[in-house]
Design a protein around this motif. Structure first.
Motif, PDB file in Angstrom:
ATOM      1  N   PHE A  19      -4.721  -1.332 -12.462  1.00 15.14           N
ATOM      2  CA  PHE A  19      -4.966  -1.103 -11.040  1.00 15.14           C
ATOM      3  C   PHE A  19      -4.169   0.102 -10.542  1.00 15.14           C
ATOM      4  O   PHE A  19      -4.696   0.978  -9.844  1.00 15.14           O
ATOM      5  N   PHE A  20      -2.893   0.171 -10.919  1.00  9.56           N
ATOM      6  CA  PHE A  20      -2.064   1.299 -10.517  1.00  9.56           C
ATOM      7  C   PHE A  20      -2.581   2.596 -11.128  1.00  9.56           C
ATOM      8  O   PHE A  20      -2.652   3.626 -10.457  1.00  9.56           O
ATOM      9  N   SER A  21      -2.969   2.548 -12.408  1.00  8.97           N
ATOM     10  CA  SER A  21      -3.528   3.734 -13.058  1.00  8.97           C
ATOM     11  C   SER A  21      -4.813   4.177 -12.359  1.00  8.97           C
ATOM     12  O   SER A  21      -5.040   5.375 -12.166  1.00  8.97           O
ATOM     13  N   LEU A  22      -5.651   3.218 -11.976  1.00  6.70           N
ATOM     14  CA  LEU A  22      -6.878   3.534 -11.253  1.00  6.70           C
ATOM     15  C   LEU A  22      -6.570   4.204  -9.916  1.00  6.70           C
ATOM     16  O   LEU A  22      -7.247   5.169  -9.531  1.00  6.70           O
ATOM     17  N   CYS A  23      -5.558   3.722  -9.209  1.00  8.65           N
ATOM     18  CA  CYS A  23      -5.159   4.343  -7.943  1.00  8.65           C
ATOM     19  C   CYS A  23      -4.744   5.797  -8.160  1.00  8.65           C
ATOM     20  O   CYS A  23      -5.158   6.691  -7.422  1.00  8.65           O
ATOM     21  N   LEU A  83      -8.488   6.819   2.091  1.00  9.27           N
ATOM     22  CA  LEU A  83      -7.912   5.905   3.077  1.00  9.27           C
ATOM     23  C   LEU A  83      -7.663   4.533   2.447  1.00  9.27           C
ATOM     24  O   LEU A  83      -6.637   3.895   2.711  1.00  9.27           O
ATOM     25  N   ALA A  84      -8.576   4.089   1.596  1.00  3.71           N
ATOM     26  CA  ALA A  84      -8.408   2.804   0.907  1.00  3.71           C
ATOM     27  C   ALA A  84      -7.179   2.816  -0.008  1.00  3.71           C
ATOM     28  O   ALA A  84      -6.538   1.773  -0.214  1.00  3.71           O
ATOM     29  N   LEU A  85      -6.841   3.978  -0.536  1.00  4.56           N
ATOM     30  CA  LEU A  85      -5.649   4.077  -1.382  1.00  4.56           C
ATOM     31  C   LEU A  85      -4.373   3.729  -0.616  1.00  4.56           C
ATOM     32  O   LEU A  85      -3.406   3.252  -1.210  1.00  4.56           O
ATOM     33  N   MET A  86      -4.373   3.940   0.677  1.00  2.98           N
ATOM     34  CA  MET A  86      -3.197   3.592   1.487  1.00  2.98           C
ATOM     35  C   MET A  86      -2.946   2.080   1.472  1.00  2.98           C
ATOM     36  O   MET A  86      -1.824   1.638   1.676  1.00  2.98           O
ATOM     37  N   VAL A  87      -3.981   1.308   1.237  1.00 10.14           N
ATOM     38  CA  VAL A  87      -3.845  -0.145   1.102  1.00 10.14           C
ATOM     39  C   VAL A  87      -3.613  -0.525  -0.360  1.00 10.14           C
ATOM     40  O   VAL A  87      -2.833  -1.429  -0.659  1.00 10.14           O
ATOM     41  N   CYS A  88      -4.271   0.173  -1.262  1.00  4.73           N
ATOM     42  CA  CYS A  88      -4.205  -0.174  -2.683  1.00  4.73           C
ATOM     43  C   CYS A  88      -2.847   0.122  -3.317  1.00  4.73           C
ATOM     44  O   CYS A  88      -2.395  -0.634  -4.188  1.00  4.73           O
ATOM     45  N   TYR A  89      -2.192   1.198  -2.915  1.00  3.75           N
ATOM     46  CA  TYR A  89      -0.894   1.520  -3.511  1.00  3.75           C
ATOM     47  C   TYR A  89       0.124   0.398  -3.323  1.00  3.75           C
ATOM     48  O   TYR A  89       0.757  -0.028  -4.296  1.00  3.75           O
ATOM     49  N   PRO A  90       0.337  -0.109  -2.092  1.00  2.00           N
ATOM     50  CA  PRO A  90       1.311  -1.206  -1.963  1.00  2.00           C
ATOM     51  C   PRO A  90       0.939  -2.449  -2.778  1.00  2.00           C
ATOM     52  O   PRO A  90       1.824  -3.120  -3.314  1.00  2.00           O
ATOM     53  N   ILE A  91      -0.341  -2.739  -2.912  1.00  2.00           N
ATOM     54  CA  ILE A  91      -0.757  -3.865  -3.758  1.00  2.00           C
ATOM     55  C   ILE A  91      -0.351  -3.586  -5.203  1.00  2.00           C
ATOM     56  O   ILE A  91       0.169  -4.465  -5.897  1.00  2.00           O
ATOM     57  N   ILE A 123       6.503  -8.023 -15.002  1.00  2.00           N
ATOM     58  CA  ILE A 123       7.270  -6.926 -14.420  1.00  2.00           C
ATOM     59  C   ILE A 123       6.330  -6.068 -13.578  1.00  2.00           C
ATOM     60  O   ILE A 123       5.296  -5.607 -14.060  1.00  2.00           O
ATOM     61  N   SER A 124       6.716  -5.865 -12.339  1.00  2.00           N
ATOM     62  CA  SER A 124       5.979  -4.982 -11.432  1.00  2.00           C
ATOM     63  C   SER A 124       6.857  -3.775 -11.139  1.00  2.00           C
ATOM     64  O   SER A 124       8.017  -3.712 -11.566  1.00  2.00           O
ATOM     65  N   ILE A 125       6.327  -2.843 -10.402  1.00  2.00           N
ATOM     66  CA  ILE A 125       7.129  -1.681 -10.014  1.00  2.00           C
ATOM     67  C   ILE A 125       8.314  -2.129  -9.168  1.00  2.00           C
ATOM     68  O   ILE A 125       9.454  -1.715  -9.400  1.00  2.00           O
ATOM     69  N   ILE A 126       8.058  -3.015  -8.208  1.00  2.00           N
ATOM     70  CA  ILE A 126       9.125  -3.496  -7.323  1.00  2.00           C
ATOM     71  C   ILE A 126      10.181  -4.278  -8.102  1.00  2.00           C
ATOM     72  O   ILE A 126      11.382  -4.043  -7.938  1.00  2.00           O
ATOM     73  N   SER A 127       9.749  -5.195  -8.977  1.00  2.00           N
ATOM     74  CA  SER A 127      10.730  -5.973  -9.740  1.00  2.00           C
ATOM     75  C   SER A 127      11.503  -5.081 -10.710  1.00  2.00           C
ATOM     76  O   SER A 127      12.689  -5.304 -10.952  1.00  2.00           O
ATOM     77  N   GLY A 128      10.839  -4.069 -11.254  1.00  2.00           N
ATOM     78  CA  GLY A 128      11.530  -3.123 -12.128  1.00  2.00           C
ATOM     79  C   GLY A 128      12.597  -2.336 -11.393  1.00  2.00           C
ATOM     80  O   GLY A 128      13.703  -2.144 -11.895  1.00  2.00           O
TER      81      GLY A 128
END
Length: 147
Positions: free
Chosen positions: A127-131, A11-19, A39-44
């Motif tokens: 952080f993304f890899s950890l998610c 459930l926490a991943l649902m918050v962590c992914y958008p971050i 560079i972030s996923i969004i900016s990329g």
């Protein structure tokens, strides 16, 4: 007890992914004297959308939609015993989860190997890899979605 921890972690991943989507993955620059762009996923996605919308769509599908679909399916199963997607689809999504992390690592390796620019990893990559890794561990621990 372990299942309860895993379902709340999921459930926490649902918050962590958008971050993680907005967190800086890498800092890149052309020459050492210039500053580095974060560079972030969004900016990329934004930067490649105009030149290659197909590639941008693939990144959206595998870095954003697939992990959220997989995670939300598992959350609905854990809390409401409702299956958003069949188990085989959830397993297939889990197999593609590390594809985007692998591609980012490949880009960093290629850029550093060429020696033209400078690339530094940022906290968002970890952080993304950890998610993604947490999601894989959760799905492997769940007997309904493990292969």
């Amino acid at each position: 007890m372990v299942h309860r921890i895993l379902k709340y972690l999921n459930l926490a991943l649902m918050v962590c992914y958008p971050i993680a989507w907005f967190a800086p993955l890498i800092s890149a620059g052309l020459l050492p004297i210039f500053g580095l762009d974060k560079i972030s996923i969004i900016s990329g996605i934004r930067s490649i959308w105009d030149t290659d919308p197909v590639l941008a769509s693939v990144v959206i599908a595998f870095a954003m939609v697939a992990p959220v679909l997989k995670t939300s399916t598992q959350v609905l199963k854990d809390f409401y015993d409702f299956a958003l997607l069949p188990d085989w689809v959830t397993r297939a999504l889990a197999r593609f989860a590390m594809a985007d992390v692998f591609l980012i690592a490949l880009y960093i390796t290629v850029i550093k190997g060429i020696g033209v620019g400078r690339v530094q990893t940022e906290w968002g990559l970890y952080f993304f890899s950890l998610c993604v890794i947490t999601s894989i561990i959760i799905s492997l621990s769940n007997p309904r979605t493990s292969p």
